[in-house]
Design an enzyme around this catalytic site. Structure first.
Site, PDB file in Angstrom:
ATOM      1  N   GLU A  91       0.772  -1.002  -0.082  1.00 19.42           N
ATOM      2  CA  GLU A  91      -0.004   0.083   0.010  1.00 19.42           C
ATOM      3  C   GLU A  91       0.816   1.323  -0.036  1.00 19.42           C
ATOM      4  O   GLU A  91       0.331   2.268  -0.354  1.00 19.42           O
ATOM      5  CB  GLU A  91      -1.016  -0.163   1.170  1.00 19.42           C
ATOM      6  CG  GLU A  91      -0.191   0.062   2.534  1.00 19.42           C
ATOM      7  CD  GLU A  91      -1.066   0.561   3.796  1.00 19.42           C
ATOM      8  OE1 GLU A  91      -2.280  -0.361   3.813  1.00 19.42           O
ATOM      9  OE2 GLU A  91      -0.933   1.421   4.666  1.00 19.42           O
ATOM     10  N   THR A  92       2.132   1.329   0.483  1.00 16.85           N
ATOM     11  CA  THR A  92       2.867   2.534   0.400  1.00 16.85           C
ATOM     12  C   THR A  92       3.226   2.707  -0.980  1.00 16.85           C
ATOM     13  O   THR A  92       3.808   3.827  -1.278  1.00 16.85           O
ATOM     14  CB  THR A  92       4.132   2.352   1.463  1.00 16.85           C
ATOM     15  OG1 THR A  92       4.649   1.062   1.089  1.00 16.85           O
ATOM     16  CG2 THR A  92       3.804   2.327   2.622  1.00 16.85           C
TER      17      THR A  92
END
Lengths: 307, 257
Positions: free
Chosen positions: B51-52
């Site tokens: 997700e980063t």
């Protein structure tokens, strides 16, 4: 050599004094164990700037310190989390004791609110959060930032409208910047670019200031152009104890130490704040108290093995 | 037979639900361990998305978080949160989403926000993170957690991430883009999967040596539909070796025998 765009280099002390006011909405860059601007979070605590609203995606110890020092009364985020090192304990305790209002979103919702802010549009649709308490369990006061509407092109199809979010000031740590604020972030960017572009003011801390000529020769690397940036602070190790990609690993030992103080709260936590932040002149003095040259070199070596 | 713990088999069984070539949106903790095991064993071509921002990294064991340099190693791009959760997940490109959670109810709704009342919490938990986005948009949802009574209430105190909400049409009625996903909950005692007719979790497999009664006494709702139960296949030598030597060599996430 100064640039025609203006030299924005200053100390953390000067930047926070100039750009972070009481009652501000402060954007927090980085995620969990990575690339948080600890130097600027420390300086906010040192100067005791209060009544802050902290906004971000996965907010880490930089947020937790400001909350733990009693300087924030609201957060808007996807999570407070340090993953393997546990939750953000000062934040958790403040919510449980009713001292802090948390407005909960999904991560993409926060990212899109910043994106809308960065584009100058008033709101943005999303199809997350539908059917869940992220929409249902909001107080009257806060419900205005989220509206369930109908897709104009697909009648009877619900869509969530998120209000744009433009922080008063954002604090972001990067690997490199020139003195006018052309910023190079290496590795993941998370929400930092959209948040910076949405913010009224941006303070960048960085590992190293490079020449503007170096930016211009490899401008495809520029992550945030100077237009958005108000202050540039050169602070090697400025993300410590979180990591800075290509520069150093996170410091597990200091994380565990911070987490044990934050979990206990009370005097133990106050002692941490007094010893490392309130009782230090600047971040370099904190670094000399929190670590030693040998350990820091090991964190650099450890990162070199990973990239 | 190989000697293994049920915690190890839980991670191994969860990894089996990932197919080679899948685009997998991965959180941290046990979902990360199981996804990493799939990547290092039967699904080398899975696209691991963090997700980063990082896409398709050659993950170095064992990452401590989604911000760890270990999840950026040799990625095709390190990207942004909007690129990963927006451009891949919300766009509809994620075959599998993998999450954990403190409470999972009969409809496979997940709570990672609060125990007790939201405005007056008993325990405040970390919150959604990317989990709500993952559970809203992935075509198949995998949930991994240790099986304890308090983790499986009839209803969640707070729904952070959607399962089937309140019944078979719950997601469709709410307007969630993927209305009828497969959902599998893998624990150290059993596997429960969504029955799309009832919208409820149904017991489908038992871990070796675990009785149905043990599962039922650790679950507040009744997941037994009377269908014949399979036993989870034991850990193969290769699966164990990969898990122990390559995925979690220091036993950070999974304790050894």
């Amino acid at each position: 050599m100064s640039s025609k765009f203006g030299n924005k280099v200053m100390t953390a002390n000067e930047a926070v004094k100039q750009f972070v006011a009481k009652d501000s909405v402060v954007g927090i860059g980085g995620q969990t164990t990575g690339r948080s601007s600890m130097v600027l979070a420390h300086e906010i605590v040192r100067q005791g700037i209060s009544n802050l609203t902290l906004v971000g995606c996965s907010m880490s110890v930089s947020m937790d310190l400001i909350v733990g020092a009693g300087l924030a009364n609201k957060t808007e985020c996807g999570t407070g989390n340090v993953e393997m090192f546990g939750t953000t304990f000062a934040w958790r305790r403040a919510i449980e004791q009713g001292k802090l209002v948390s407005k909960d979103y999904s991560h993409l919702s926060m990212g899109l609110r910043f994106l809308a802010g960065s584009l100058g549009i008033p709101f943005i649709p999303i199809k997350s959060m539908l059917g869940t308490d992220l929409l249902e369990q909001r107080s009257e006061k806060e419900s205005k930032d989220i509206v369930i509407s109908e897709d104009p092109w697909n009648p009877n199809t619900p869509v969530v409208l998120l209000k744009a979010l433009s922080p008063d000031v954002s604090i972001i740590h990067a690997q490199l910047s020139d003195e006018t604020g052309n910023v190079v972030i290496e590795g993941f960017t998370t929400h930092d670019v959209e948040m910076a572009k949405a913010s009224k003011r941006v303070i960048i801390s960085c590992e190293k200031i490079i020449a503007s000529d170096e930016i211009r020769r490899r401008s495809d690397r520029t992550t945030i152009p100077y237009l958005y940036v108000d202050a540039v602070i050169e602070q090697p190790w400025g993300a410590y104890p979180t990591s800075c990609y290509r520069y150093y690993e996170h410091d597990s030992a200091h994380f565990r130490h911070y987490q044990s103080c934050a979990k206990d709260g009370g005097n133990k936590y106050e002692e941490y704040l007094n010893l490392y932040i309130r009782g230090t002149r600047d971040f370099n003095e904190f670094l000399s108290k929190a670590s030693n040259a040998k350990d820091l070199i090991n964190l650099q070596k450890s990162m070199q093995e990973l990239v | 037979m190989n000697l293994f713990t049920l915690d190890e088999l839980m991670v191994i069984e969860a990894s089996r639900y990932i197919t080679n070539g899948d685009v997998v949106m991965v959180g941290t903790g046990l979902p990360m361990v199981a996804s990493l095991l799939a990547l290092k064993s039967h699904a080398p071509d899975m696209c691991y998305v963090v997700e980063t921002g990082p896409v398709a990294p050659d993950v170095i064991p064992t990452p401590t978080s989604v911000a760890d340099a270990r999840v950026m190693h040799r990625s095709v791009t390190n990207g942004s949160l909007i690129g990963a959760l927006g451009g891949i997940l919300h766009r509809g490109l994620a075959d599998v989403g993998f999450i954990g959670g403190a409470q999972i109810d009969q409809f496979a709704n997940v709570n990672s926000t609060v125990i007790g009342n939201y405005s007056n919490p008993k325990v405040r938990l970390p919150g959604s993170g990317g989990a709500n986005d993952i559970a809203s948009h992935a075509k198949k949802i995998l949930i991994i957690t240790r099986h304890e009574l308090r983790r499986f209430p009839l209803y969640c105190d707070y729904i952070t991430s959607p399962g089937y909400i309140d019944g078979p049409e719950g997601r469709k009625n709410a307007g969630i883009p993927v209305p009828y996903p497969d959902i599998h909950v893998v624990t150290n005692l059993s596997v429960m999967s969504i029955n799309k007719t009832s919208g409820k979790l149904t017991l489908s497999k038992l871990m070796p040596g675990i009785s149905k009664e043990t599962v039922l006494s650790n679950t507040s709702f009744n997941p037994d539909s009377g269908i014949p139960l399979q036993e989870v296949a034991p850990a193969s030598e290769q699966e164990l070796k990969t898990l122990r030597d390559e995925v979690d060599p220091k036993g950070i996430y999974i304790k050894r025998v």
